[in-house]
Design a protein around this motif. Structure first.
Motif, PDB file in Angstrom:
ATOM      1  N   UNK A   1       0.996  -1.234   0.121  1.00  0.00           N
ATOM      2  CA  UNK A   1       0.018   0.286  -0.019  1.00  0.00           C
ATOM      3  C   UNK A   1       0.980   1.254   0.101  1.00  0.00           C
ATOM      4  N   UNK A   2       0.422   2.487  -0.653  1.00  0.00           N
ATOM      5  CA  UNK A   2       0.973   3.509  -0.761  1.00  0.00           C
ATOM      6  C   UNK A   2       0.113   4.637  -0.239  1.00  0.00           C
ATOM      7  N   UNK A   3       0.698   5.688   0.192  1.00  0.00           N
ATOM      8  CA  UNK A   3      -0.047   6.696   0.895  1.00  0.00           C
ATOM      9  C   UNK A   3       0.686   7.916   1.145  1.00  0.00           C
ATOM     10  N   UNK A   4       0.091   9.124   1.310  1.00  0.00           N
ATOM     11  CA  UNK A   4       0.460  10.112   1.552  1.00  0.00           C
ATOM     12  C   UNK A   4       0.430  10.676   3.060  1.00  0.00           C
ATOM     13  N   UNK A   5       1.532  10.960   3.720  1.00  0.00           N
ATOM     14  CA  UNK A   5       1.261  11.569   5.205  1.00  0.00           C
ATOM     15  C   UNK A   5       1.282  12.818   5.122  1.00  0.00           C
ATOM     16  N   UNK A   6       0.368  13.573   5.890  1.00  0.00           N
ATOM     17  CA  UNK A   6       0.472  14.972   5.901  1.00  0.00           C
ATOM     18  C   UNK A   6       0.417  15.363   7.449  1.00  0.00           C
ATOM     19  N   UNK A   7       1.553  16.100   7.861  1.00  0.00           N
ATOM     20  CA  UNK A   7       1.903  16.648   9.144  1.00  0.00           C
ATOM     21  C   UNK A   7       1.991  18.048   9.105  1.00  0.00           C
ATOM     22  N   UNK A   8       2.386  18.688  10.192  1.00  0.00           N
ATOM     23  CA  UNK A   8       2.737  20.169  10.330  1.00  0.00           C
ATOM     24  C   UNK A   8       3.952  20.471   9.584  1.00  0.00           C
ATOM     25  N   UNK A   9       4.977  19.451   9.151  1.00  0.00           N
ATOM     26  CA  UNK A   9       6.252  19.698   8.498  1.00  0.00           C
ATOM     27  C   UNK A   9       5.829  19.689   6.876  1.00  0.00           C
ATOM     28  N   UNK A  10       4.686  19.206   6.549  1.00  0.00           N
ATOM     29  CA  UNK A  10       4.569  18.839   5.140  1.00  0.00           C
ATOM     30  C   UNK A  10       3.921  17.642   4.829  1.00  0.00           C
ATOM     31  N   UNK A  11       3.993  17.223   3.358  1.00  0.00           N
ATOM     32  CA  UNK A  11       3.591  15.872   2.939  1.00  0.00           C
ATOM     33  C   UNK A  11       4.784  15.007   2.501  1.00  0.00           C
ATOM     34  N   UNK A  12       4.443  13.803   2.583  1.00  0.00           N
ATOM     35  CA  UNK A  12       5.626  12.967   2.231  1.00  0.00           C
ATOM     36  C   UNK A  12       5.079  11.627   1.934  1.00  0.00           C
TER      37      UNK A  12
END
Length: 512
Positions: free
Chosen positions: A285-296
């Motif tokens: 599975x692939x996904x994008x993690x969004x946090x206060x430091x940006x997206x990865x």
């Protein structure tokens, strides 16, 4: 060390204060068979036995120091240290005995109904990849500097915990990720440990009744207790019991969750654009993690949205431990967890190039449903589920397992799974009733090895075969004895036999 030094953090009264100050003690035991003159014997009260009943046996072995919850009829030369809770006192005394090793470690605890092992294993892999020498304690054992030793409990008894912590410190370990079970908290095994980070994965009904938790509320309260011992808390805010878990915490908290198209309260770490992928025999599975430091963007070679949640928890903790995004990305892409949606890749030549074989610890209806529904998203031609149920458990659990597998799978293979003292035929019949009530075809095998060989021998192109229940375990529990059994070994052996038959058939055709 003197007995008084072991008791430095404990409220107690004693039958002889002078002996508490003068008696030298070199070790602690709660097993009367191991008691000696230089040990403190702790009378633990368990679900089925009471250590107070074995104190006279410990005395006969030469022991003269006893920790008790009630004064016992022992000879006058025995000193009795009376405490309100011997389990909590054992934890504090063990920390003192081993020189408070947990104070030299960043201790990270993971609790929840599902996902503890995967989350803890992923996080330990990430931290080690990032240069932080990290040990692991949990279902699959204690791992220190790459060497794993088995444990009896997910969260070991407090004495064993602090002994392991001491070994970690002496081995240059600076961090430990440990699974913290509700029973571990209930049995006071982690009393006195300050957790740098606590992680909550999810909560559902499990371990209720019998010798475990009397009610769901008690189960939940035990889980929540971890966050009264943490500096930082990381919570799955998508779980329905998130509020219950966080409301009495004393930690500085962060949240994680999945963006699924619905409006949700903002999470500190959130996943979006979740996409399943298949590469040969590997599901991921692939996904994008969004946090206060940006997206990865992250890639996991493990299938399922539930593993996205586990990865999010690991990401949040790794960021709290000051690791950079690229380090976490690299580590998660390589990470594998033994017995947790573990893909067994067949060698060439056995006719299974487009068959996916997966080992998982799914052993109740909730985890079974999650596993099968996850596999269905990869659109296999058939989902074949091989499973059983543990001896001594309720018929309700067996009925739920059978109904879930029969309703969701295309073919079921019902077999043994740690029957212990219960006849495996009886367990299989209980499961079979529920499977038979569905439209799913099935077969039964008392011998799990035969069941595995049947699954491999009858695999069809495009199948996904889920070997459920054993996971990481390396034994079958039969008549009270642990008999060597490793699911991976049996699958590979069955594949070798299939390959040999294919080669033999090909040779026969050439000769004919």
């Amino acid at each position: 060390m003197y007995l008084k030094d072991l008791l430095a953090d404990i409220d107690f009264t004693a039958t002889d204060d002078a002996k508490v100050s003068s008696l030298e003690v070199s070790d602690i035991t709660y097993d009367s068979r191991l008691a000696t003159a230089d040990k403190l014997f702790v009378c633990l009260i368990g679900a089925v036995s009471d250590g107070h009943n074995y104190a006279s046996g410990a005395y006969s072995c030469g022991c003269r120091a006893f920790m008790v919850q009630r004064r016992l009829e022992l000879p006058s030369d025995a000193v009795q240290v009376i405490v309100s809770d011997t389990r909590a006192a054992l934890a504090l005394a063990s920390a003192a005995l081993f020189g408070y090793p947990a104070r030299s470690l960043a201790v990270i605890g993971v609790t929840g109904t599902k996902g503890k092992t995967t989350t803890a294993s992923l996080l330990a892999d990430v931290l080690n990849h990032g240069g932080i020498n990290t040990a692991y304690i949990g279902t699959t054992g204690i791992t220190i500097n790459g060497v794993t030793t088995p444990t009896v409990n997910t969260t070991p008894e407090s004495y064993e915990l602090h002994k392991a912590f001491r070994k970690m410190v002496e081995g240059g370990v600076s961090c430990v990720v440990m699974e913290v079970s509700s029973q571990g908290i209930y049995m006071r095994r982690v009393v006195g440990i300050h957790f740098h980070i606590g992680i909550f994965t999810n909560l559902s009904r499990d371990h209720i009744g019998g010798v475990e938790h009397p009610t769901f509320e008690h189960y939940m309260a035990c889980k929540a207790e971890l966050f009264r011992q943490c500096r930082y808390g990381i919570f799955n805010a998508d779980d329905p019991h998130f509020t219950d878990m966080v409301k009495n915490s004393r930690s500085i908290n962060a949240t994680y969750g999945v963006i699924d198209g619905h409006e949700r309260e903002k999470r500190d770490f959130s996943a979006r654009d979740i996409r399943q992928f298949r590469s040969g025999n590997v599901l991921g599975v692939r996904f994008v993690c969004r946090s206060v430091t940006g997206e990865t963007q992250y890639t996991l070679s493990m299938p399922g949205e539930f593993n996205v949640y586990n990865a999010l928890a690991a990401i949040a903790a790794a960021k709290r431990m000051k690791l950079e995004d690229h380090v976490i990305v690299e580590a998660l892409a390589k990470a594998r967890v033994r017995g947790r949606f573990e893909v067994v890749t067949p060698e060439k030549g056995c006719g299974l190039d487009d068959v996916v074989t997966i080992i998982d610890y799914a052993h109740n209806a909730v985890s079974m449903r999650a596993a099968i529904e996850t596999l269905r998203k990869y659109q296999p031609k058939r989902i074949v589920v091989l499973f059983g149920s543990v001896g001594g458990r309720t018929q309700l659990r067996r009925a739920e397992l059978g109904e879930t597998a029969g309703s969701l799978a295309d073919f079921c293979i019902i077999t043994s799974d740690n029957p212990n003292f219960e006849p495996p035929e009886d367990i299989i019949r209980d499961i079979e009733k529920s499977v038979a009530a569905t439209s799913c075809p099935y077969v039964t095998f008392v011998d799990r090895r035969e069941a595995v060989r049947y699954a491999i021998d009858h695999a069809l192109s495009g199948d996904c075969i889920l070997f459920a229940g054993k996971g990481h375990e390396d034994y079958q529990l039969i008549d009270g004895a642990h008999t060597h059994y490793v699911e991976r070994e049996e699958i590979l052996a069955a594949e070798d036999e299939r390959r040999a038959r294919i080669l033999a058939d090909a040779a026969a055709r050439i000769q004919g």
